[in-house]
Structure formats: structure tokens, C-alpha cells
Design a protein around this motif. Structure first.
Motif, short mmCIF file in Angstrom:
data_model
loop_
_atom_site.label_atom_id
_atom_site.label_comp_id
_atom_site.label_asym_id
_atom_site.label_seq_id
_atom_site.Cartn_x
_atom_site.Cartn_y
_atom_site.Cartn_z
N ASN A 125 3.76 56.11 -39.82
CA ASN A 125 4.02 54.78 -39.27
C ASN A 125 3.99 53.71 -40.35
O ASN A 125 4.33 52.56 -40.10
N ASN A 126 3.57 54.10 -41.54
CA ASN A 126 3.37 53.17 -42.64
C ASN A 126 4.54 53.28 -43.62
O ASN A 126 4.81 54.36 -44.15
N LEU A 127 5.24 52.17 -43.86
CA LEU A 127 6.40 52.20 -44.75
C LEU A 127 6.01 52.52 -46.18
O LEU A 127 6.82 53.05 -46.94
N GLY A 128 4.78 52.22 -46.57
CA GLY A 128 4.31 52.59 -47.90
C GLY A 128 4.13 54.08 -48.04
O GLY A 128 4.53 54.69 -49.04
N ILE A 129 3.55 54.72 -47.01
CA ILE A 129 3.39 56.17 -47.03
C ILE A 129 4.75 56.85 -46.97
O ILE A 129 4.98 57.90 -47.58
N LEU A 130 5.67 56.26 -46.22
CA LEU A 130 7.05 56.78 -46.17
C LEU A 130 7.63 56.84 -47.58
O LEU A 130 8.23 57.85 -47.98
N TRP A 131 7.44 55.78 -48.35
CA TRP A 131 7.95 55.76 -49.72
C TRP A 131 7.28 56.83 -50.58
O TRP A 131 7.96 57.54 -51.33
N VAL A 132 5.96 56.96 -50.45
CA VAL A 132 5.24 57.98 -51.23
C VAL A 132 5.73 59.38 -50.88
O VAL A 132 5.95 60.22 -51.77
N GLY A 174 11.97 47.02 -52.27
CA GLY A 174 12.32 46.60 -50.92
C GLY A 174 11.14 46.68 -49.97
O GLY A 174 10.96 45.80 -49.11
N THR A 175 10.31 47.71 -50.12
CA THR A 175 9.11 47.86 -49.29
C THR A 175 8.13 46.71 -49.55
O THR A 175 7.52 46.17 -48.62
N ILE A 176 7.97 46.34 -50.82
CA ILE A 176 7.09 45.22 -51.18
C ILE A 176 7.62 43.92 -50.55
O ILE A 176 6.84 43.09 -50.04
N LEU A 177 8.93 43.74 -50.56
CA LEU A 177 9.51 42.54 -49.95
C LEU A 177 9.25 42.50 -48.45
O LEU A 177 9.00 41.42 -47.88
N ILE A 178 9.31 43.65 -47.79
CA ILE A 178 8.99 43.68 -46.35
C ILE A 178 7.54 43.27 -46.13
O ILE A 178 7.22 42.51 -45.20
N PHE A 213 16.41 44.60 -47.26
CA PHE A 213 17.31 45.62 -46.74
C PHE A 213 18.32 46.06 -47.79
O PHE A 213 18.66 47.24 -47.87
N VAL A 214 18.79 45.12 -48.61
CA VAL A 214 19.74 45.48 -49.67
C VAL A 214 19.10 46.50 -50.61
O VAL A 214 19.70 47.53 -50.94
N PHE A 215 17.88 46.22 -51.06
CA PHE A 215 17.20 47.14 -51.98
C PHE A 215 16.90 48.48 -51.31
O PHE A 215 17.04 49.54 -51.94
N LEU A 216 16.49 48.45 -50.05
CA LEU A 216 16.15 49.70 -49.36
C LEU A 216 17.39 50.52 -49.06
O LEU A 216 17.37 51.76 -49.14
N LEU A 217 18.49 49.86 -48.71
CA LEU A 217 19.73 50.60 -48.45
C LEU A 217 20.22 51.29 -49.71
O LEU A 217 20.62 52.46 -49.68
N ILE A 218 20.20 50.58 -50.83
CA ILE A 218 20.65 51.19 -52.09
C ILE A 218 19.63 52.24 -52.55
O ILE A 218 20.01 53.32 -53.02
N GLY A 219 18.33 51.94 -52.40
CA GLY A 219 17.30 52.87 -52.85
C GLY A 219 17.30 54.17 -52.08
O GLY A 219 17.47 55.25 -52.65
N ARG A 262 15.16 53.10 -39.83
CA ARG A 262 13.94 52.40 -39.44
C ARG A 262 13.96 50.96 -39.97
O ARG A 262 13.58 50.01 -39.27
N VAL A 263 14.42 50.79 -41.20
CA VAL A 263 14.46 49.45 -41.79
C VAL A 263 15.58 48.63 -41.16
O VAL A 263 15.44 47.41 -40.97
N LYS A 264 16.68 49.26 -40.80
CA LYS A 264 17.79 48.55 -40.15
C LYS A 264 17.34 47.90 -38.84
O LYS A 264 17.74 46.78 -38.51
#
Length: 483
Positions: A125-132, A174-178, A213-219, A262-264
């Protein structure tokens, strides 16, 4: 112990156990057994969600709903069938001297850990853990792609690591920006919890969310294989073991697209201007068109089907970008049938390449005479992925095209041209590989083709009949995506 705990614990325990067992012959069976246990846990989790609805676990750090539990089940199922396929396949690789005891230890342990990281990414449920979890999945697959230790496989793994590392770094920003956008309205450690973000999405700063969203979409789009950040994907598929090609195409690309979706949802709620959808439509359409023409230039069979995966991921991105109940339903159906059919194709391709001793398409001939099951598996799988009725890909592509005719009529001819070019490029090459004369001899170990026809059978069923519970499943998930 609940189903979610078992789901996440099984791959971790499998990785540790197989790392300790090393190269023992029983390791391949234990790998399949752990994958089966993961599938059973996924089935129990699915039954709970469909019966009781979404739920949170472990202090809100994990969240399971109709959208991610559908992908959890798909991931666990394809992970299990791929483990079955890899048993005879990797034995042949050992016989050919391509795998050593140490490499087999690495292969089995990393396979389980890779599965585990995908499941963590899907259920957190955590976008940070999702990134990890996405970064950890990248690291495990880098080791799997390079397991042969040839110059080509090391180069492919290095390219994969560098390009996806850059993409993941952008996703981190992008996650940091969210987090920055949510800190004022949510605050504290809850600012990265998707359930809290979704509830307060209308309060999030739209300008910051646009940039995020731009950074997360590209990332994350780098992991999806969207053009122009797709260059790692064909090399990774071509140079790694075929079971890894199957799970990369069938599973990891879906998980990365899930992160984008999820970010969309958050960006749509904050912006209210359709920009996230427009960006996904643009990237998706470019990806479909570019991949279709890249297909015409390929001479390596695994690279060809890797570009086919890029094409289909672009089609899914396009569908989810359009949004709406029908397009989202079609995108979810396409995720399912693509995972099933493309992994089946790689299973058949793996055996065909082993028989020929080469992945070059000009060296693979007469599969139908040499091994009718391999030949028919490859031919039927290719027809299915090219959208021939009555397979499920035809149904999902038909829904995507009809949605495009209503929402974006200008894009429909572009899609039709791309699909036509892809059909011609793949069918002409597969026909030459399946039919004709051959002087090849059978392999010492019989091929594991049951997973091929199980996947093709499920893909056929989803083209003819979608069970009511699965239809309800897709509709719930499509409603969550909105658009």
C-alpha cells in the motif's frame, strides 16, 4: 497464518532454501513446489477478496483489492507453470555446459526472490515500498539475465541494469514529489499510503502531481518497455534463459504497468484535465507503431517476440490511457491473455532453439516434423498473440479498437496498420520455422509442453467465454481505474 503472509513468505523461504541446497538435482523440484505453494496462497487470497472485499494488512502497509489480487493470481500461476517448464529446459542447458552448479544455485534462488519482489510490489500500500520492490526485482533479474556469463549475456544484463536503473531513479524522484504534494493534506508517514492518497487525491497540488506523473510514467515506463526507453528489453529477453524471458514478458512488464496505473488514478483525481490519459495514449501509440516496424528487422526468434511484447504493452498503455469502463476492461483482459500466450510462446521457442542449437530463425526449420507438439505450440501461440479469433487476444484487441473508434477515431487506422505489419512480420517467420525439412535430432530430455497447451487453452477459453466471477473481477478493477 493468513493467505497474504503465506503469499509473501513462500518465495522468500524458497529463495533461502534453494540458496542453501545449491545445485542438487532435487532443487528444481523444490523450486516448483514453492511456486505451487505461492499459487495456492494466491488462490486463497483471491477467494477472500472476492468474498469479503478489499482489506488492509500489517498496519496499512499492504492493501489488496480486485485490481492487484487479479495480477497476484496471474503472477503466481505463470510463475508456477514457468517453474515446471524450467525443469527439463535447464537440465538440457546443464547437459550443454551452459549452466554450472553455482549458476544453478543462483538461478533457482533468484527465481524465487524475483517472484517474491513482484508480489510485494503488487500488494504493498506504500508507494515507497513499491519503488523498493521494483528496484529489488530489477536486481534479481539482472543476475538471472547474466547467468550464462557469456559476453552477450553480460552486456545485456549491464544494459538492463543501467537503463532500468536510470528509469527507477526517475520513478524515485516522482515518488518524492507525490510525498511533497501529499504532506500538507495528509501529513506524516501516511503521505505515501495509496489508500490515503486515493481518498484525498482531489486535495493534492495539481502542479506537483503533474510533474510527479511525468517522472513516474517515464521511470516505470522504462520497465514497461515503452518507446523510446525500451532498448534494454530485447537484449534481456534474447540473452537470458528462456524461462526468464517468459516471466519478464508475462509478468514483470505487467507489474510495472500496474505501478503506472496506481499513480494515474491519483493524477486523474488531482488534475481533472485528462493529461495523464493523453500522455499514456501518446506513449502507447508510439510504442505500438515503432515495435511493429522493429519486428520486421529481427533475425533472432527471442528478440522478435520481445518486440512483440513491447507492441502489446504499448497497446495496453493506450487502452488504459483512453480510460472508461470498456477500454479498462479490455486492457485488463489483454494483460491476462498476453501473459498467458506470450509465456507459452517462449516455452515453445525455448525447446525449438535447444533443438536447433541456435536462436537464429534461419536455423530453426521443420519443427512440425521434428516435434509436432513444439511445432503446433509455436504456431498456435503465434496465431493467438497476433489476434486471430477465437483466442482471447482477438477479443481484447477488438474491444480496444472499438473503444478507439468512439473516443479517438484518428488513432484507429494507426493501430490497424501497426497490427497488420506485426502480423505479417511474425507469421511469415513462424511459418518458415514450423514447416519444411529438417535434419535435427530430438533432445535427450522430453520437452515440458503441458504448460504451453494449458496457457493456450486458457487463452482460447477467454476468447470464447469469460466466467462470470472473472467478468465481475475485471469490472471491479476497471471501475477503480476510472478515466
Amino acid at each position: 497464518m493468513d493467505a497474504l503472509t503465506l503469499l509473501l513468505a513462500m518465495p522468500l523461504a524458497g529463495g533461502l532454501t534453494l540458496g542453501a541446497l545449491g545445485h542438487r538435482r532435487v532443487a528444481q523440484d523444490i523450486n516448483a513446489l514453492f511456486s505451487l505453494a505461492t499459487l495456492l496462497a494466491a488462490a486463497a487470497l483471491t477467494a477472500r477478496v472476492m468474498g469479503e472485499g478489499p482489506f488492509e494488512a500489517w498496519g496499512e502497509w499492504f492493501f489488496v483489492d480486485a485490481l492487484n489480487v487479479f495480477l497476484v493470481t496471474l503472477t503466481a500461476f505463470v510463475g508456477f507453470t514457468t517453474a515446471l517448464f524450467s525443469r527439463p529446459y535447464m537440465r538440457v542447458e546443464c547437459d550443454h555446459g551452459k549452466m554450472t552448479p553455482g549458476r544453478m544455485r543462483l538461478y533457482h534462488s533468484m527465481y524465487q526472490l524475483f517472484t517474491g519482489m513482484m508480489l510485494v510490489a503488487l500488494t504493498t500500500n506504500n508507494l515507497g515500498i513499491l519503488w523498493v520492490a521494483m528496484e529489488a526485482a530489477t536486481l534479481t533479474t539482472v543476475l538471472l539475465v547474466s547467468v550464462y556469463r557469456t559476453a552477450a549475456s553480460l552486456e545485456a544484463a549491464w544494459k538492463y541494469f543501467i537503463l532500468c536503473g536510470v528509469g527507477i531513479a526517475q520513478a524515485l524522484f516522482g515518488t518524492i514529489l507525490i510525498y511533497l504534494a501529499a504532506e500538507r493534506s495528509i501529513g506524516g508517514s501516511d503521505a505515501l499510503l495509496w489508500t490515503h492518497l486515493s481518498t484525498a487525491k482531489a486535495l493534492l497540488d495539481p502542479q506537483v502531481l503533474t510533474l510527479a506523473f511525468v517522472f513516474l510514467l517515464i521511470g516505470y515506463g522504462t520497465k514497461v518497455g515503452l518507446v523510446p526507453v525500451h532498448n534494454w528489453l530485447p537484449d534481456a529477453h534474447a540473452e537470458g534463459p528462456t524461462p526468464i524471458s517468459a516471466v519478464l514478458s508475462g509478468l514483470l512488464l505487467n507489474v510495472a504497468l500496474y505501478a503506472v496505473l496506481r499513480v494515474k488514478v491519483l493524477a486523474d483525481g488531482a488534475l481533472q484535465n485528462g493529461l495523464p490519459g493523453h500522455m499514456m495514449v501518446g506513449f502507447g501509440l508510439l510504442t505500438v507503431l515503432a515495435a511493429a516496424f522493429f519486428l520486421m528487422r529481427q533475425k533472432d526468434v527471442k528478440r522478435m517476440f520481445a518486440y512483440s511484447s513491447i507492441e502489446h504493452m504499448g497497446l495496453m498503455t493506450f487502452a488504459f490511457g483512453m480510460g472508461g469502463a470498456v477500454a479498462n476492461f479490455a486492457g485488463l483482459l489483454h494483460m491476462t491473455v498476453h501473459a498467458l500466450i506470450k509465456s507459452a510462446i517462449f516455452f515453445a521457442v525455448g525447446h525449438a532453439a535447444q533443438k536447433a542449437g541456435s536462436q537464429a530463425m534461419e536455423d530453426i526449420r521443420g519443427l512440425l516434423k521434428l516435434s509436432p507438439t513444439v511445432g503446433w505450440g509455436l504456431m498456435l501461440g503465434s496465431l493467438a498473440i497476433l489476434g486471430m479469433p477465437p483466442f482471447g487476444v482477438f477479443a481484447s484487441e477488438f474491444l480496444i479498437l472499438t473503444s478507439a473508434m468512439q473516443s479517438l477515431p484518428w488513432a484507429t487506422p494507426v493501430l490497424l496498420v501497426a497490427l497488420g505489419v506485426a502480423f505479417a512480420a511474425i507469421f511469415s517467420r513462424v511459418q518458415a520455422m514450423v514447416f519444411g525439412d529438417t535434419e535435427l535430432r530430438p533432445l535427450a530430455h522430453p520437452p515440458a509442453l503441458l504448460p504451453v497447451f494449458i496457457h493456450l487453452g486458457l487463452g482460447l477459453m477467454l476468447g470464447l467465454y469469460i466466467p462470470p466471477f472473472q467478468t465481475a473481477w475485471y469490472r471491479q478493477a476497471a471501475a477503480m481505474l476510472g478515466g
